[in-house]
Design a protein around this motif. Structure first.
Motif, PDB file in Angstrom:
ATOM      1  N   TYR A 178       0.846  -1.208   0.000  1.00 10.79           N
ATOM      2  CA  TYR A 178       0.000   0.000   0.000  1.00 10.79           C
ATOM      3  C   TYR A 178       0.870   1.242   0.000  1.00 10.79           C
ATOM      4  O   TYR A 178       0.569   2.229  -0.688  1.00 10.79           O
ATOM      5  CB  TYR A 178      -0.911  -0.011   1.215  1.00 10.79           C
ATOM      6  N   TRP A 179       1.966   1.203   0.739  1.00 16.93           N
ATOM      7  CA  TRP A 179       2.890   2.345   0.787  1.00 16.93           C
ATOM      8  C   TRP A 179       3.676   2.477  -0.518  1.00 16.93           C
ATOM      9  O   TRP A 179       3.916   3.582  -0.997  1.00 16.93           O
ATOM     10  CB  TRP A 179       3.835   2.168   1.975  1.00 16.93           C
ATOM     11  N   VAL A 180       4.098   1.332  -1.093  1.00 17.23           N
ATOM     12  CA  VAL A 180       4.920   1.364  -2.315  1.00 17.23           C
ATOM     13  C   VAL A 180       4.089   1.747  -3.529  1.00 17.23           C
ATOM     14  O   VAL A 180       4.491   2.606  -4.335  1.00 17.23           O
ATOM     15  CB  VAL A 180       5.608   0.001  -2.532  1.00 17.23           C
ATOM     16  N   GLU A 181       2.931   1.115  -3.732  1.00 13.32           N
ATOM     17  CA  GLU A 181       2.146   1.295  -4.953  1.00 13.32           C
ATOM     18  C   GLU A 181       1.158   2.459  -4.838  1.00 13.32           C
ATOM     19  O   GLU A 181       1.055   3.290  -5.745  1.00 13.32           O
ATOM     20  CB  GLU A 181       1.397   0.001  -5.275  1.00 13.32           C
ATOM     21  N   GLY A 182       0.375   2.479  -3.761  1.00  5.97           N
ATOM     22  CA  GLY A 182      -0.584   3.562  -3.584  1.00  5.97           C
ATOM     23  C   GLY A 182      -1.878   3.351  -4.355  1.00  5.97           C
ATOM     24  O   GLY A 182      -1.993   2.456  -5.204  1.00  5.97           O
ATOM     25  N   PRO A 183      -2.857   4.216  -4.113  1.00  7.92           N
ATOM     26  CA  PRO A 183      -4.176   4.097  -4.756  1.00  7.92           C
ATOM     27  C   PRO A 183      -4.132   4.210  -6.272  1.00  7.92           C
ATOM     28  O   PRO A 183      -4.974   3.633  -6.970  1.00  7.92           O
ATOM     29  CB  PRO A 183      -4.971   5.253  -4.145  1.00  7.92           C
ATOM     30  N   ASN A 185      -2.286   2.831  -8.335  1.00  7.86           N
ATOM     31  CA  ASN A 185      -2.001   1.546  -8.985  1.00  7.86           C
ATOM     32  C   ASN A 185      -2.955   0.434  -8.525  1.00  7.86           C
ATOM     33  O   ASN A 185      -2.678  -0.741  -8.718  1.00  7.86           O
ATOM     34  CB  ASN A 185      -0.553   1.125  -8.708  1.00  7.86           C
ATOM     35  N   GLY A 186      -4.078   0.825  -7.929  1.00  7.25           N
ATOM     36  CA  GLY A 186      -5.090  -0.143  -7.538  1.00  7.25           C
ATOM     37  C   GLY A 186      -5.045  -0.563  -6.084  1.00  7.25           C
ATOM     38  O   GLY A 186      -5.980  -1.213  -5.601  1.00  7.25           O
ATOM     39  N   PHE A 187      -3.998  -0.213  -5.354  1.00  4.93           N
ATOM     40  CA  PHE A 187      -3.894  -0.547  -3.934  1.00  4.93           C
ATOM     41  C   PHE A 187      -4.530   0.574  -3.134  1.00  4.93           C
ATOM     42  O   PHE A 187      -3.856   1.410  -2.522  1.00  4.93           O
ATOM     43  CB  PHE A 187      -2.427  -0.759  -3.554  1.00  4.93           C
ATOM     44  N   THR A 188      -5.853   0.595  -3.151  1.00  2.37           N
ATOM     45  CA  THR A 188      -6.607   1.743  -2.633  1.00  2.37           C
ATOM     46  C   THR A 188      -6.713   1.769  -1.111  1.00  2.37           C
ATOM     47  O   THR A 188      -7.078   2.795  -0.536  1.00  2.37           O
ATOM     48  CB  THR A 188      -8.024   1.728  -3.227  1.00  2.37           C
ATOM     49  N   SER A 189      -6.426   0.645  -0.443  1.00  2.00           N
ATOM     50  CA  SER A 189      -6.492   0.596   1.018  1.00  2.00           C
ATOM     51  C   SER A 189      -5.632  -0.557   1.506  1.00  2.00           C
ATOM     52  O   SER A 189      -5.251  -1.446   0.725  1.00  2.00           O
ATOM     53  CB  SER A 189      -7.938   0.416   1.497  1.00  2.00           C
TER      54      SER A 189
END
Length: 277
Positions: A178-183, A185-189
């Motif tokens: 979540y920290w590396v990719e972020g919202p 890139n689809g890692f919304t939470s």
């Protein structure tokens, strides 16, 4: 008068014992025939449930399928009542694993009168097919199933610790991703990132979420490689316990007091209720 009372009592007990042999046992021709037809009825009822879920078949034969469901439900209801009547302790049988499964196999149809769609849960009847090992006198299969069950029970503490470690790992990995990719890139939470970690670690790889950054892809590669090693751990735990398990041979007899099965071949009394076998 007293003699007549005891004669009637013995007759009642003889009637109950006779029907217990038919309903619970498979040693007599009548009992074997009863159980074989019961298995056939279970299979047919499951097929009806499956066919009803097919829209084209349901539209054309839906009414007949529902008639069939009610027929088998009433049949299994009578069988369940017969089981309660032929054991000395009906409550013990009712709360036993087999008794609960027998009850759950008939409840969905009655519940469908109040809650639409619950009739599909009748597929729980497939669990009743486990009786085939007793009916066909495949006692060695029952023995092997008992060996596996004993090994799993002996491994439960190790498996629980392993699962807790895996749960902690996926929480950490999900937070990192979540920290590396972020919202963007689809890692919304974090929960959604944990879902990705579980899917990746178990090597399922749905592909609905995928890292886009080089660092995220590198971490993903490590997680996938790690997954192969982790999947081998519970297998090794159970296999290790299997080599140490020793269980007695069991018979196919059912207790006429509580209906329980899986007794040792040399048992004289039921290990669940203490009744004489």
């Amino acid at each position: 008068m007293v003699a007549k009372y005891y004669s009637q009592k013995e007759g009642l007990q003889g009637w109950r014992k006779r029907w217990h042999e038919i309903v619970f046992e498979a040693e007599t021709p009548e009992g074997r025939l009863f159980d074989v037809w019961l298995l056939v009825a279970i299979l047919l009822s499951i097929v009806l449930v499956m066919l009803e879920s097919v829209r084209e078949i349901n539209e054309q034969y839906g009414e007949w399928l529902r008639y069939g469901e009610w027929f088998f439900t009433l049949l299994f209801t009578l069988e369940y009542i017969a089981r309660l009547l032929t054991v000395r302790s009906p409550w013990r049988y009712a709360v036993s694993p087999l008794g609960i499964i027998d009850l759950l196999s008939i409840l969905p149809t009655y519940m469908s009168l109040f809650f639409a769609g619950t009739q599909y849960f009748m597929v729980i009847r497939v669990l009743r097919l486990l009786r085939v090992f007793r009916i066909l006198k495949l006692a060695h299969y029952v023995h092997e199933a008992r060996v596996l069950g004993t090994a799993l029970q002996a491994s439960r503490e190790k498996i629980i610790v392993f699962l807790m470690a895996v749960l902690s790992l996926v929480i950490i990995l999900g937070t990192i991703m979540y920290w590396v990719e972020g919202p963007e890139n689809g890692f919304t939470s974090i929960p959604r990132s944990i879902y990705w970690a579980i899917v990746t670690l178990t090597t399922v790889g749905y592909g609905d979420i995928a890292p886009a950054t080089p660092l995220g892809q590198f971490i993903s590669s490590l997680v996938m490689i790690l997954g192969y090693g982790i999947l081998a751990v519970p297998t090794g735990i159970v296999t290790s316990e299997l080599t140490h398990v020793k269980v007695k041979d069991i018979s196919t007899r059912a207790c006429d007091n509580c209906g329980a099965e899986r007794h040792d071949s040399d048992a004289v009394f039921c290990k669940y209720c203490g009744g004489k076998l």
